[in-house]
Design a protein around this motif. Structure first.
Motif, PDB file in Angstrom:
ATOM      1  N   HIS A 164      31.305 -11.634  18.655  1.00  9.92           N
ATOM      2  CA  HIS A 164      31.541 -12.002  17.263  1.00  9.92           C
ATOM      3  C   HIS A 164      32.471 -13.201  17.194  1.00  9.92           C
ATOM      4  N   ALA A 165      31.996 -14.247  16.535  1.00 14.71           N
ATOM      5  CA  ALA A 165      32.785 -15.462  16.353  1.00 14.71           C
ATOM      6  C   ALA A 165      33.760 -15.279  15.198  1.00 14.71           C
ATOM      7  N   TYR A 166      34.916 -15.890  15.329  1.00 23.43           N
ATOM      8  CA  TYR A 166      35.928 -15.867  14.271  1.00 23.43           C
ATOM      9  C   TYR A 166      35.600 -16.972  13.263  1.00 23.43           C
ATOM     10  N   LEU A 167      35.113 -16.567  12.100  1.00 28.74           N
ATOM     11  CA  LEU A 167      34.746 -17.521  11.054  1.00 28.74           C
ATOM     12  C   LEU A 167      35.971 -17.901  10.229  1.00 28.74           C
ATOM     13  N   GLY A 168      35.864 -19.045   9.554  1.00 24.67           N
ATOM     14  CA  GLY A 168      36.934 -19.502   8.686  1.00 24.67           C
ATOM     15  C   GLY A 168      36.695 -19.119   7.243  1.00 24.67           C
ATOM     16  N   SER A 169      37.143 -19.996   6.345  1.00 32.20           N
ATOM     17  CA  SER A 169      37.125 -19.658   4.918  1.00 32.20           C
ATOM     18  C   SER A 169      35.963 -20.264   4.154  1.00 32.20           C
ATOM     19  N   ARG A 170      35.121 -21.078   4.779  1.00 33.24           N
ATOM     20  CA  ARG A 170      34.086 -21.810   4.051  1.00 33.24           C
ATOM     21  C   ARG A 170      33.149 -20.878   3.272  1.00 33.24           C
ATOM     22  N   SER A 171      32.663 -19.846   3.933  1.00 34.00           N
ATOM     23  CA  SER A 171      31.727 -18.934   3.270  1.00 34.00           C
ATOM     24  C   SER A 171      32.415 -18.160   2.156  1.00 34.00           C
ATOM     25  N   ILE A 172      33.680 -17.835   2.355  1.00 34.75           N
ATOM     26  CA  ILE A 172      34.430 -17.126   1.320  1.00 34.75           C
ATOM     27  C   ILE A 172      34.511 -17.982   0.062  1.00 34.75           C
ATOM     28  N   VAL A 211      35.750 -12.507  10.139  1.00 35.96           N
ATOM     29  CA  VAL A 211      36.436 -13.751   9.814  1.00 35.96           C
ATOM     30  C   VAL A 211      37.832 -13.666  10.407  1.00 35.96           C
ATOM     31  N   ALA A 212      38.467 -14.810  10.645  1.00 34.81           N
ATOM     32  CA  ALA A 212      39.813 -14.830  11.204  1.00 34.81           C
ATOM     33  C   ALA A 212      40.767 -14.062  10.298  1.00 34.81           C
ATOM     34  N   ASP A 213      41.832 -13.527  10.893  1.00 32.91           N
ATOM     35  CA  ASP A 213      42.738 -12.630  10.178  1.00 32.91           C
ATOM     36  C   ASP A 213      43.247 -13.234   8.867  1.00 32.91           C
ATOM     37  N   ALA A 214      43.583 -14.528   8.891  1.00 29.50           N
ATOM     38  CA  ALA A 214      44.164 -15.173   7.713  1.00 29.50           C
ATOM     39  C   ALA A 214      43.109 -15.815   6.809  1.00 29.50           C
ATOM     40  N   ALA A 215      41.840 -15.796   7.212  1.00 28.88           N
ATOM     41  CA  ALA A 215      40.803 -16.495   6.451  1.00 28.88           C
ATOM     42  C   ALA A 215      40.669 -16.017   5.009  1.00 28.88           C
ATOM     43  N   TYR A 230      49.253 -23.477  15.503  1.00 27.17           N
ATOM     44  CA  TYR A 230      48.435 -22.291  15.291  1.00 27.17           C
ATOM     45  C   TYR A 230      47.019 -22.765  14.956  1.00 27.17           C
ATOM     46  N   LEU A 231      46.060 -22.363  15.793  1.00 27.99           N
ATOM     47  CA  LEU A 231      44.679 -22.804  15.628  1.00 27.99           C
ATOM     48  C   LEU A 231      43.895 -21.852  14.740  1.00 27.99           C
ATOM     49  N   ASN A 232      43.010 -22.435  13.953  1.00 28.96           N
ATOM     50  CA  ASN A 232      42.155 -21.686  13.045  1.00 28.96           C
ATOM     51  C   ASN A 232      40.877 -22.490  12.853  1.00 28.96           C
ATOM     52  N   SER A 233      39.823 -21.844  12.409  1.00 31.87           N
ATOM     53  CA  SER A 233      38.553 -22.541  12.202  1.00 31.87           C
ATOM     54  C   SER A 233      38.619 -23.589  11.105  1.00 31.87           C
ATOM     55  N   ASP A 234      39.591 -23.462  10.190  1.00 31.89           N
ATOM     56  CA  ASP A 234      39.708 -24.388   9.058  1.00 31.89           C
ATOM     57  C   ASP A 234      40.695 -25.516   9.296  1.00 31.89           C
ATOM     58  N   VAL A 235      41.727 -25.276  10.097  1.00 27.07           N
ATOM     59  CA  VAL A 235      42.828 -26.223  10.209  1.00 27.07           C
ATOM     60  C   VAL A 235      43.672 -25.884  11.430  1.00 27.07           C
ATOM     61  N   LYS A 236      44.359 -26.875  11.926  1.00 26.10           N
ATOM     62  CA  LYS A 236      45.385 -26.660  12.943  1.00 26.10           C
ATOM     63  C   LYS A 236      46.738 -26.811  12.261  1.00 26.10           C
ATOM     64  N   ALA A 237      47.577 -25.786  12.320  1.00 30.62           N
ATOM     65  CA  ALA A 237      48.867 -25.803  11.630  1.00 30.62           C
ATOM     66  C   ALA A 237      49.995 -26.016  12.635  1.00 30.62           C
TER      67      ALA A 237
END
Length: 630
Positions: free
Chosen positions: A176-184, A200-204, A302-309
């Motif tokens: 299972h891939a960790y999805l970001g927030s786009r679909s949300i 989806v990723a924990d914070a998505a 901190y890496l995420n599918s939407d952004v690197k923070a």
């Protein structure tokens, strides 16, 4: 005069004030009433929930495929049932990943309840995280998967890391891939009140809520980074309101019972205020927020599918009681890949526990290891284990006043591709039951020594451009469902190598002696901490309360010092990364390889790494007396 409805007020306020997001879950164990509680105890615009750990999905695959499990998390459905009337009345939007293996199935349950009760709500499901077929195809073409940490040449691969390549003994179970927030965001844009996601990723869910509220673009990197941090801060149930807090012993236990879950108020620029509902237990302080911020991060970003923070410039400050402002996060384009949790059948594991204590306890421990290894050799089983460790849990008191204080556990941990070696070891133990040494005694639970099937875990990488995310907006029946594909954009950026320094350059000329007289105390007498697992690795943050104490901590807590504090548990097979976060008065470490292949197969008693921080805090250190308070 027309009186504005709740929906009218919601749309009027959208983007004009900070969006208020309450978390209702950090694990599958968080019960449904927590969702309703967030809605009833005060105002929120969104309720989000993170129900999934790395192997939650894989653990239910066989049962789901055999119609013995619904695929979604029962606690998520319980919360939705309890809350649906309030969702409808208050027009609160809900975003959760409790759909797990079957987000469409949970969405249909919601749809049926809505139709039954006549509510005015729409439900959408987010799918596309299940990439098992894609991973199997990649294995056939490439021969092996790319590990999440493969870009770091300093990391030694864990033993049996690629066990999944033996497809007969260790077949793949899930991926299972960790999805970001786009679909949300897409689901919210087309009118969804409830968004049910899989992995989806924990914070998505929090990122998606804030992104929709403010209509941020894909390149609003600083804002997205701030929302990512806000999501990270409230994703873990009550961890930001008093749970899992070093220094808890300074508070009354009653204050830590029945804790509320966190709330994030996210502003237009991505800054947030972390808080909780009024007149509830617990507390939100700089320490609770810093502890959660340092939890499970990857060094200075901190890496995420939407952004690197980037975390270097984050500031945490209490602005009012139970209101802590977090700002200063910087964002950059996300990496072109996302994490994939790959699970495979690992074989069998077991642990044999028995008691040893009293006089000459170390000799007893050595005797039992030799006795068992000798028996295994006679049975031809000595080399049939993937893992066989003899561990001692606890220390016997030197002058014990009670029998219990003189007792330790002998823990024999084992994994094997089949059940045969484990049963063989149990047989050796039973065969020698009456050939024990003095002081060995019972209360042995032989049930724990029986072979138990376990799942192996491999964190892989997958290009985001290959994902096929989809939003399904449910109609009155399945024939009226609306399906939309979700684009992933092109704004990606490879991540630079992680920064790791033993000591910062500006302290090269400083010495410990510059801080005055010292006393030997536990590190926890002056420092707080938080730790947790990240696949094979342990993430550890140590922080203090003042700039003056931090000047000492960052000098004292070097890479070499951390290795020293880890004592006999440090191994040259591990790799250590160290970064400083001055605004948090924190030093952060990642210890690569400490958990072997990860939680499900590690031989560590503390398989989640949650006790690591307090172990280090218990170590004796020379601390300047001027930093020690009564």
């Amino acid at each position: 005069m027309t009186v504005p409805t709740t929906e009218d007020r919601w749309q009027r306020d959208r983007g004009q004030r900070p969006v208020r997001i309450g978390n209702c879950s950090g694990s599958i164990g968080d019960q449904g009433y927590q969702m309703l509680r967030q809605m009833e105890l005060g105002d929120v615009d969104f309720v989000t929930g993170d129900y999934l750990a790395e192997l939650n999905l894989a653990q239910n695959v066989d049962a789901y495929l055999n119609s013995k499990h619904p695929g979604y998390e029962p606690t998520a459905w319980d919360g939705l049932q309890k809350s649906m009337q309030t969702i409808n009345a208050k027009r609160i939007k809900v975003i959760i990943n409790g759909g797990a293996l079957n987000p469409l199935g949970l969405a249909k349950k919601c749809r049926d309840l809505i139709l039954q009760e006549g509510y005015d709500l729409q439900v959408a499901a987010v799918t596309g995280d299940d990439v098992l077929d894609m991973i199997r195809k990649d294995l056939g073409q490439n021969g092996a998967l790319v590990h999440l940490d493969s870009s770091n040449d300093s990391i030694k691969p864990a033993k049996h890391l690629h066990a999944y390549l033996d497809r007969e003994t260790h077949p793949l179970v899930s991926a299972h891939a960790y999805l970001g927030s786009r679909s949300i965001v897409k689901a919210l844009e087309i009118g969804a009140s409830i968004v049910i996601c899989g992995r989806v990723a924990d914070a998505a869910p929090v990122v998606g809520a804030a992104r929709y509220w403010y209509k941020w673009s894909d390149t609003s990197y600083d804002e997205l980074a701030g929302a990512l941090i806000a999501g990270h801060l409230i994703e873990c149930s009550a961890y930001v309101t008093g749970a899992n807090l070093s220094g808890f012993e300074k508070y009354s236990p009653e204050l830590l019972f029945d804790l509320p879950f966190g709330i994030a108020e996210v502003s237009q620029d991505g800054t947030c205020v972390i808080t909780k509902h009024e007149n509830t237990a617990g507390f939100v302080t700089e320490n609770t927020v810093k502890s959660q911020l340092l939890y499970e991060i990857q060094g200075n970003y901190y890496l995420n599918s939407d952004v690197k923070a980037y975390l270097d410039q984050i500031i945490v400050e209490e602005v009012e009681p139970n209101r802590v402002k977090v700002h200063g996060a910087r964002g950059a384009p996300p990496p072109p890949t996302t994490k994939v949790a790959v699970a495979y059948k690992g074989g069998y594991q077991a642990q044999l526990l028995f008691n040893l204590g009293g006089y000459a306890v170390e000799a007893k421990q050595a005797f039992y290891e030799k006795q068992i290894r000798r028996g295994l050799k006679l049975k031809g089983l000595a080399d049939k284990f993937d893992e066989l460790q003899f561990q001692v849990v606890g220390n016997a008191a030197s002058d014990p006043k009670t029998l219990l204080s003189s007792t330790t556990y002998m823990r024999v941990f084992m994994t094997a591709p089949t059940q045969l070696p484990i049963f063989g070891l149990l047989g050796v133990f039973v065969d020698n039951a009456m050939q024990h040494v003095s002081g060995a005694h019972g209360s042995t639970d032989l049930r724990s020594a029986m072979p138990l099937a376990y799942l192996g875990y491999f964190p892989a990488q997958l290009e985001q451009s290959r994902l096929h995310e989809k939003v399904t907006m449910l109609g009155c029946d399945d024939e009226q469902n609306q399906e939309l594909d979700v684009d992933h954009g092109q704004n990606f950026e490879d991540s630079e190598p992680r920064v790791s320094r033993s000591v910062s350059p500006d302290q090269q000329d400083c010495t410990i002696d510059d801080f005055g007289p010292c006393a030997e105390v536990s590190l926890g007498d002056v420092a707080f901490g938080r730790s947790g697992d990240k696949g094979s690795n342990v993430s550890l943050g140590i922080f203090v309360s003042s700039a003056a104490t931090y000047a000492w901590l960052r000098l004292y807590l070097s890479e070499d010092r951390m290795k020293q504090l880890m004592g006999n548990d440090w191994s040259s097979d591990y790799h250590l990364e160290r970064v400083e976060l001055p605004n948090l008065y924190a030093v952060h470490f990642v210890i690569y390889g400490f958990l072997g292949r990860g939680v499900s197969s590690t031989s560590r008693l503390d398989s989640l790494g949650k006790g690591f921080a307090d172990w280090i805090r218990a170590r004796r250190c020379m601390v300047p007396t001027k930093f020690l308070q009564p």
